[in-house]
Design an enzyme around this catalytic site. Structure first.
Site, PDB file in Angstrom:
ATOM      1  N   GLU A 198      44.734  26.890   5.060  1.00  0.00           N
ATOM      2  CA  GLU A 198      44.149  28.042   5.780  1.00  0.00           C
ATOM      3  C   GLU A 198      44.084  27.816   7.291  1.00  0.00           C
ATOM      4  O   GLU A 198      43.052  28.058   7.916  1.00  0.00           O
ATOM      5  CB  GLU A 198      42.763  28.355   5.196  1.00  0.00           C
ATOM      6  N   ASN A 241      49.211  25.850   2.797  1.00  0.00           N
ATOM      7  CA  ASN A 241      48.588  26.659   1.747  1.00  0.00           C
ATOM      8  C   ASN A 241      47.636  27.671   2.387  1.00  0.00           C
ATOM      9  O   ASN A 241      46.886  27.335   3.297  1.00  0.00           O
ATOM     10  CB  ASN A 241      47.802  25.714   0.823  1.00  0.00           C
ATOM     11  N   HIS A 277      44.483  34.966  -4.360  1.00  0.00           N
ATOM     12  CA  HIS A 277      43.168  35.538  -4.710  1.00  0.00           C
ATOM     13  C   HIS A 277      43.283  37.054  -4.555  1.00  0.00           C
ATOM     14  O   HIS A 277      43.149  37.600  -3.464  1.00  0.00           O
ATOM     15  CB  HIS A 277      42.081  34.969  -3.801  1.00  0.00           C
ATOM     16  N   GLU A 306      46.217  29.243  -6.433  1.00  0.00           N
ATOM     17  CA  GLU A 306      44.793  29.480  -6.729  1.00  0.00           C
ATOM     18  C   GLU A 306      44.558  30.878  -7.304  1.00  0.00           C
ATOM     19  O   GLU A 306      43.565  31.535  -6.972  1.00  0.00           O
ATOM     20  CB  GLU A 306      43.951  29.347  -5.441  1.00  0.00           C
ATOM     21  N   ASP A 308      43.463  34.246  -8.940  1.00  0.00           N
ATOM     22  CA  ASP A 308      42.517  34.987  -9.780  1.00  0.00           C
ATOM     23  C   ASP A 308      42.618  36.448  -9.360  1.00  0.00           C
ATOM     24  O   ASP A 308      43.090  36.753  -8.279  1.00  0.00           O
ATOM     25  CB  ASP A 308      41.075  34.450  -9.720  1.00  0.00           C
TER      26      ASP A 308
HETATM   27  O1  G3I Z   1      27.919  23.536   2.727  1.00  0.00           O
HETATM   28  C1  G3I Z   1      26.843  24.391   2.302  1.00  0.00           C
HETATM   29  C2  G3I Z   1      25.547  23.654   2.428  1.00  0.00           C
HETATM   30  O2  G3I Z   1      25.306  23.367   3.765  1.00  0.00           O
HETATM   31  C3  G3I Z   1      24.435  24.512   1.841  1.00  0.00           C
HETATM   32  O3  G3I Z   1      23.242  23.808   1.865  1.00  0.00           O
HETATM   33  C4  G3I Z   1      24.781  24.893   0.412  1.00  0.00           C
HETATM   34  C5  G3I Z   1      23.700  25.736  -0.237  1.00  0.00           C
HETATM   35  O4  G3I Z   1      24.037  27.078  -0.320  1.00  0.00           O
HETATM   36  O5  G3I Z   1      26.016  25.584   0.391  1.00  0.00           O
HETATM   37  C6  G3I Z   1      27.089  24.804   0.881  1.00  0.00           C
HETATM   38  O6  G3I Z   1      28.286  25.522   0.846  1.00  0.00           O
HETATM   39  C7  G3I Z   1      28.965  25.701  -0.387  1.00  0.00           C
HETATM   40  C8  G3I Z   1      30.323  25.064  -0.313  1.00  0.00           C
HETATM   41  O7  G3I Z   1      31.092  25.328  -1.442  1.00  0.00           O
HETATM   42  C9  G3I Z   1      30.232  23.572  -0.048  1.00  0.00           C
HETATM   43  O8  G3I Z   1      30.587  22.763  -1.079  1.00  0.00           O
HETATM   44  C10 G3I Z   1      29.079  27.166  -0.662  1.00  0.00           C
HETATM   45  O9  G3I Z   1      27.798  27.749  -0.841  1.00  0.00           O
HETATM   46  C11 G3I Z   1      29.959  27.386  -1.876  1.00  0.00           C
HETATM   47  O10 G3I Z   1      30.105  28.753  -2.116  1.00  0.00           O
HETATM   48  C12 G3I Z   1      31.316  26.726  -1.644  1.00  0.00           C
HETATM   49  O11 G3I Z   1      32.203  27.014  -2.709  1.00  0.00           O
HETATM   50  C13 G3I Z   1      33.554  26.576  -2.700  1.00  0.00           C
HETATM   51  C14 G3I Z   1      34.437  27.257  -1.647  1.00  0.00           C
HETATM   52  O12 G3I Z   1      35.810  26.914  -1.859  1.00  0.00           O
HETATM   53  C15 G3I Z   1      34.113  26.884  -0.208  1.00  0.00           C
HETATM   54  O13 G3I Z   1      35.006  27.528   0.649  1.00  0.00           O
HETATM   55  C16 G3I Z   1      34.053  26.959  -4.084  1.00  0.00           C
HETATM   56  O14 G3I Z   1      33.372  26.191  -5.062  1.00  0.00           O
HETATM   57  C17 G3I Z   1      35.561  26.753  -4.229  1.00  0.00           C
HETATM   58  O15 G3I Z   1      36.003  27.339  -5.429  1.00  0.00           O
HETATM   59  C18 G3I Z   1      36.292  27.436  -3.074  1.00  0.00           C
HETATM   60  O16 G3I Z   1      37.672  27.187  -3.193  1.00  0.00           O
HETATM   61  C19 G3I Z   1      38.499  27.765  -2.150  1.00  0.00           C
HETATM   62  C20 G3I Z   1      39.671  26.835  -1.932  1.00  0.00           C
HETATM   63  O17 G3I Z   1      39.250  25.540  -1.677  1.00  0.00           O
HETATM   64  C21 G3I Z   1      40.546  27.342  -0.783  1.00  0.00           C
HETATM   65  N1  G3I Z   1      40.944  28.712  -1.005  1.00  0.00           N
HETATM   66  C22 G3I Z   1      39.883  29.654  -1.304  1.00  0.00           C
HETATM   67  C23 G3I Z   1      39.053  29.150  -2.496  1.00  0.00           C
HETATM   68  C24 G3I Z   1      37.973  30.151  -2.871  1.00  0.00           C
HETATM   69  O18 G3I Z   1      37.059  30.322  -1.823  1.00  0.00           O
END
Ligand code: G3I
Length: 393
Positions: A198, A241, A277, A306, A308
């Site tokens: 990205e 990607n 997506h 990825e 969905d």
């Molecule tokens: O980092 C914050 C943290 O500071 C905070 O305290 C916590 C509580 O809400 O949230 C944390 O962030 C989370 C993040 O993962 C960190 O691990 C988000 O809420 C959470 O929604 C996020 O989810 C992941 C997301 O990538 C992040 O961009 C998903 O599980 C994951 O499926 C998703 O995957 C991405 C691919 O890597 C790239 N392409 C898009 C795809 C879907 O978004």
């Protein structure tokens, strides 16, 4: 590099150990398909299929078995990220029924969050390889390849990195060391790496502010990341990607130009990953195949990394059959586009049950984006994928 057909089990049953006691889950999943495989007017099970939901005939029970030789059908291994905020334990390491389906159905695994910087490199000089190791080990036990995700991204970076007061020289060394360490650790065990994820924003501009690496070191750092990854694992296929690059559009045009420049400079860029997506409310990107083809014509591999397909949820939370059929068509057409392009031999779902999907967390109005119900019974999209794979054999 492993080959899918060299290790997967035959149609008759699993040869793997882990989770065999939970074959009920897979049986549940394939039950309607099996009914269709052996049509029998006298079979009482036929009567259990609701009108309009008959599953068309399929020869195979699982996506990995149905796939043509050398074609990988993958899923993200659910863990980290949004799962940490949910009221369940880590899916990949604790949910045996989920693991069983993951092993049965797929020939490729992607680390949903477990290889991202904030998880694998949480403190400066400290790595946490446990969750990523678990995925790579599981994949090998089950004859699956792995897609590594990801090495250079603007998101999910640890605080020590984003908030650190590093000079450009120090940052460059931090990235080089990270890539050498992580890619080197799994050398020979990762089929494809999303090296840069990205790096282009929604306005089709390079993320020169959001992405710490590009902001501090310039776009050239992307090429260096590929060079370091290639040095650490010469066998791995190295990918750019992104999302919203399914069709030929301003954003995919930026990648097309970038890919040409990188190849002209001799950078070890091997592939272009289209995340996929999708949402049925925005229409299907009908030029996906042409877009993949133009990258293939540069000599690159391509992949759907990825996918969905979200549905706008009705008030009762239950999309109708028409919505699921439309979703199935999106999945099927995406798969067919990939199958039609030489060098597109990896098609990964970003999860296969809504329970663990990122979609309801990010898009509260949308959902039902995966190919199975939460009890692992198939949606029309699952059967559509199975059929498209079989047709390509
Ligand atoms: O980092 C914050 C943290 O500071 C905070 O305290 C916590 C509580 O809400 O949230 C944390 O962030 C989370 C993040 O993962 C960190 O691990 C988000 O809420 C959470 O929604 C996020 O989810 C992941 C997301 O990538 C992040 O961009 C998903 O599980 C994951 O499926 C998703 O995957 C991405 C691919 O890597 C790239 N392409 C898009 C795809 C879907 O978004």
């Amino acid at each position: 590099m492993q080959h899918r057909r060299s290790t997967h089990h035959g149609a008759g049953g699993s040869t793997r150990g882990p989770g065999r006691a939970l074959r009920w889950s897979a049986a549940l999943l394939v039950a309607p398909v099996l009914v269709a495989c052996a049509p029998d007017a006298e079979d009482p099970q036929d009567d259990q299929t609701p009108p309009g939901q008959e599953q068309p005939e399929t020869q195979f029970d699982t996506l990995r078995e149905a796939a043509p030789e050398g074609f990988y059908v993958g899923s993200a291994a659910a863990g980290g990220g949004h799962h940490l905020e949910q009221d369940y334990d880590d899916p990949f390491t604790t949910d045996e029924a989920y693991r069983e389906v993951l092993a049965e159905q797929f020939s490729s695994l992607s680390a949903e969050n477990q290889m991202k910087w904030e998880f694998i490199h949480p403190e400066q000089g400290e790595y946490d390889f446990g969750p990523a190791d678990a995925i790579v080990d599981f994949a090998e036990e089950n004859g699956q390849v792995v897609r590594g995700h990801t090495l250079l991204w603007h998101s999910q970076n640890p605080e020590w990195l984003e908030e650190g007061d590093f000079t450009p020289e120090e940052l460059r060394e931090i990235l080089r060391e990270h890539i050498e360490t992580v890619v080197g650790r799994y050398a020979g065990r990762i089929q494809q790496w999303d090296v840069a994820n990205e790096i282009v924003d929604d306005d089709a501009e390079i993320r020169t502010e959001e992405n710490i690496w590009i902001r501090e070191l310039g776009i050239e750092i992307v090429s260096d990341a590929f060079r370091w990854a290639h040095e650490a694992d010469p066998e791995a296929e190295l990918f750019l990607n992104d999302y919203s690059v399914e069709g030929i559009n301003a954003k995919s045009d930026v990648y097309y130009g970038l890919a040409q420049d990188m190849l002209d400079d001799g950078v070890p860029l091997h592939g272009f990953g289209v995340q996929g997506h999708l949402s049925t409310q925005y229409g299907y990107p009908g030029d996906l195949q042409q877009n993949l083809q133009r990258f293939a014509d540069l000599g690159l591999k391509t992949a759907i990394t990825e996918i969905d397909v979200r549905i706008v949820m009705p008030e009762d939370g239950q999309p109708d059959q028409g919505a699921f059929e439309q979703q199935a068509a999106y999945y099927r057409m995406s798969l067919e586009a990939c199958l039609a392009v030489e060098g597109c031999d990896s098609f990964t779902l970003w999860g296969f049950v809504d329970r663990y999907s990122w979609v309801p967390v990010f898009f509260p109005e949308e959902g039902a984006a995966t190919v199975m119900e939460d009890d692992y019974s198939p949606r029309p999209a699952f059967t559509a994928l199975l059929q498209a794979l079989e047709a390509a054999r």
